[in-house]
Each structure stands twice: as C-alpha cells, then as structure tokens.
Design a protein around this motif. Sequence first.
Motif, PDB file in Angstrom:
ATOM      1  N   GLY A 112     -45.139 -52.049  11.064  1.00  0.00           N
ATOM      2  CA  GLY A 112     -46.071 -53.223  11.420  1.00  0.00           C
ATOM      3  C   GLY A 112     -46.435 -53.069  13.066  1.00  0.00           C
ATOM      4  N   LEU A 113     -45.317 -52.837  13.749  1.00  0.00           N
ATOM      5  CA  LEU A 113     -45.455 -52.857  15.161  1.00  0.00           C
ATOM      6  C   LEU A 113     -46.135 -51.412  15.665  1.00  0.00           C
ATOM      7  CD1 LEU A 113     -44.868 -53.650  18.053  1.00  0.00           C
ATOM      8  CD2 LEU A 113     -42.487 -52.711  17.802  1.00  0.00           C
ATOM      9  N   ARG A 114     -45.886 -50.337  14.911  1.00  0.00           N
ATOM     10  CA  ARG A 114     -46.490 -49.100  14.965  1.00  0.00           C
ATOM     11  C   ARG A 114     -48.023 -48.989  14.610  1.00  0.00           C
ATOM     12  NH1 ARG A 114     -42.875 -43.720  14.227  1.00  0.00           N
ATOM     13  NH2 ARG A 114     -40.905 -44.474  15.122  1.00  0.00           N
ATOM     14  N   ASN A 115     -48.264 -49.878  13.820  1.00  0.00           N
ATOM     15  CA  ASN A 115     -49.753 -49.826  13.351  1.00  0.00           C
ATOM     16  C   ASN A 115     -50.505 -51.176  13.872  1.00  0.00           C
ATOM     17  OD1 ASN A 115     -49.943 -47.526  11.441  1.00  0.00           O
ATOM     18  ND2 ASN A 115     -48.125 -48.268  10.894  1.00  0.00           N
ATOM     19  N   ARG A 116     -49.778 -51.689  14.890  1.00  0.00           N
ATOM     20  CA  ARG A 116     -50.477 -53.245  15.480  1.00  0.00           C
ATOM     21  C   ARG A 116     -51.985 -52.885  15.592  1.00  0.00           C
ATOM     22  NH1 ARG A 116     -47.231 -50.933  19.270  1.00  0.00           N
ATOM     23  NH2 ARG A 116     -47.864 -50.745  21.359  1.00  0.00           N
ATOM     24  N   ALA A 117     -52.282 -51.970  16.045  1.00  0.00           N
ATOM     25  CA  ALA A 117     -53.573 -51.716  16.481  1.00  0.00           C
ATOM     26  C   ALA A 117     -54.769 -51.903  15.350  1.00  0.00           C
ATOM     27  CB  ALA A 117     -54.143 -50.456  17.227  1.00  0.00           C
ATOM     28  N   ALA A 118     -54.061 -51.349  14.161  1.00  0.00           N
ATOM     29  CA  ALA A 118     -55.115 -51.500  13.040  1.00  0.00           C
ATOM     30  C   ALA A 118     -54.866 -52.904  12.390  1.00  0.00           C
ATOM     31  CB  ALA A 118     -54.661 -50.261  12.188  1.00  0.00           C
ATOM     32  N   HIS A 175     -35.557 -54.855  17.563  1.00  0.00           N
ATOM     33  CA  HIS A 175     -35.913 -56.240  17.432  1.00  0.00           C
ATOM     34  C   HIS A 175     -35.806 -56.568  16.176  1.00  0.00           C
ATOM     35  CE1 HIS A 175     -38.925 -52.920  17.444  1.00  0.00           C
ATOM     36  NE2 HIS A 175     -39.338 -53.429  16.398  1.00  0.00           N
ATOM     37  N   ALA A 176     -35.713 -57.940  15.836  1.00  0.00           N
ATOM     38  CA  ALA A 176     -35.475 -58.614  14.550  1.00  0.00           C
ATOM     39  C   ALA A 176     -36.541 -59.589  14.601  1.00  0.00           C
ATOM     40  CB  ALA A 176     -34.018 -59.021  14.507  1.00  0.00           C
ATOM     41  N   THR A 177     -36.780 -59.983  13.243  1.00  0.00           N
ATOM     42  CA  THR A 177     -37.822 -60.953  12.603  1.00  0.00           C
ATOM     43  C   THR A 177     -37.379 -62.200  12.552  1.00  0.00           C
ATOM     44  OG1 THR A 177     -39.283 -59.218  11.898  1.00  0.00           O
ATOM     45  CG2 THR A 177     -39.908 -61.480  11.103  1.00  0.00           C
ATOM     46  N   THR A 178     -37.832 -63.212  12.941  1.00  0.00           N
ATOM     47  CA  THR A 178     -37.452 -64.592  12.449  1.00  0.00           C
ATOM     48  C   THR A 178     -38.577 -65.320  11.719  1.00  0.00           C
ATOM     49  OG1 THR A 178     -38.621 -65.507  14.629  1.00  0.00           O
ATOM     50  CG2 THR A 178     -36.437 -64.857  14.783  1.00  0.00           C
ATOM     51  N   ARG A 179     -38.351 -66.459  11.278  1.00  0.00           N
ATOM     52  CA  ARG A 179     -39.233 -67.221  10.410  1.00  0.00           C
ATOM     53  C   ARG A 179     -40.591 -67.342  11.025  1.00  0.00           C
ATOM     54  NH1 ARG A 179     -40.360 -72.299   8.208  1.00  0.00           N
ATOM     55  NH2 ARG A 179     -40.467 -72.370   5.826  1.00  0.00           N
ATOM     56  N   PHE A 180     -41.832 -67.182  10.225  1.00  0.00           N
ATOM     57  CA  PHE A 180     -43.128 -67.149  10.841  1.00  0.00           C
ATOM     58  C   PHE A 180     -43.437 -65.985  11.390  1.00  0.00           C
ATOM     59  CE2 PHE A 180     -42.494 -71.741  10.637  1.00  0.00           C
ATOM     60  CZ  PHE A 180     -43.206 -72.133   9.607  1.00  0.00           C
ATOM     61  N   GLY A 181     -42.543 -64.814  11.398  1.00  0.00           N
ATOM     62  CA  GLY A 181     -42.925 -63.446  11.837  1.00  0.00           C
ATOM     63  C   GLY A 181     -42.792 -63.440  13.427  1.00  0.00           C
ATOM     64  N   TRP A 182     -42.072 -64.550  13.984  1.00  0.00           N
ATOM     65  CA  TRP A 182     -41.925 -64.363  15.535  1.00  0.00           C
ATOM     66  C   TRP A 182     -40.961 -63.346  15.746  1.00  0.00           C
ATOM     67  CZ3 TRP A 182     -46.455 -65.751  16.078  1.00  0.00           C
ATOM     68  CH2 TRP A 182     -47.091 -67.185  15.663  1.00  0.00           C
TER      69      TRP A 182
END
Length: 208
Positions: A112-118, A175-182
């Motif tokens: 998701g981070l790598r493809n954030r532009a799309a 990095h790690a993901t917390t609730r709600f994607g933050w």
Amino acid sequence: RARGVRFYTTLVTSGLGLTPARAETLRAAGLEHIQLSIQDTDDVSAERIAGVRSAGQKRAAAATVRELGFAFSINIVLHRANIDRVGEMIELAAALGADRLELANTQYYGWGLRNRAALMPTRQQVMESERTVREGIARHRGRLRISEAASCGDPNAIAAYIIARVRYLSRRQTHATTRFGWTAIFSAGVLVMPPMPPLLAVRFARDR
C-alpha cells in the motif's frame, strides 16, 4: 464451543466460498454475524481490484446472509479508484440489507505504501466523500449504521494528515499499522506516531 462460553461469533469473508449450504451449517453451529467485503459498486472496477471474477458471487452471498438472518456488515476499503462512488456504496449496502457499512481506510504500509500514488485520494476527493457520507448517514439513520473509518471530522485535517503521514513514512523503513490504518513507526526500538488532528483523536477514542 464459542457460543458455549458466550462469545459473540463473527465471520469475515470475501463471500466467494460462502455457499448456502455452508452458511446454513454455520448458522446451525451458532455463528451470529457475517462481514462481507466488497471492492466497488462498479463490477469491472471491483473485479479488477479483487483480481478475480467475484461480483455475482458476492451479491449471492449477501442474499444468503440476509435470508438466513445473520447480523450483516459490509466492508469497503476506500482509495482513489473507488472513493468517488462512496454514495453508491452506501445505497448498495442498504439495498443488500446490511445492518452496518464500514468504509475503511487503505492502510499505507507494505505494498500500500509503495503504491500510494495510485491509491491515495486527492484532497478534493476526501472533501467530497466526507459530505456524501454525512448525507448518507442522515438518510439511512435508524436503518443502516455507517462507520466511516476514512471519513470522520474535518476533511481538510484528514487530507493534510494523510499527506503528512505518508511523507513521514517515506523516510522510514520499519512501520506497523494501528487501528483505522494510522501507521506507527518503530524507531530505535520505540513506537512513535505523528500526532493526530484533534478531531481524529476524538473519533479514535470514542470508537475504541
């Protein structure tokens, strides 16, 4: 066994393997709730996102869930390619008989981070979707509960926070993901996180 110890039981599913026979078996065993994932209201877009022909099977699964009387939620992950149809998503969830619609944030880590532009919506898309979701909440109040993990609070603050967060992450590796994607960062063994805008922090605390 879970029902025996008074646990609330739920199934999170794509719907692709949820045949009527399987659903009836699960219902008889005590399953109470099913959450069905849907990628978009446009079938071509939905199947491109899912990577498999699935739209018809998902609609059939939704009908089975409703017919058998399960508590029924629909989850849709929002991103640039589908967020403009958030109003249609709300109406689809209502038409399918869902009790709850979860409009979830794309989690910007890994691919998701790598493809954030799309994937990342524009500021204008976020602001327009915020208004649409608020209208949908008012229109379906008492019939469909809409949980807006991606649309809550001031849209300007949300858009600015998402942009700042991804810029921050672009300089980090772990990095790690917390609730709600933050997304939180592990730096020198310490878990740190860019501060949330106040409205987001309030919503996060309220929904925990």
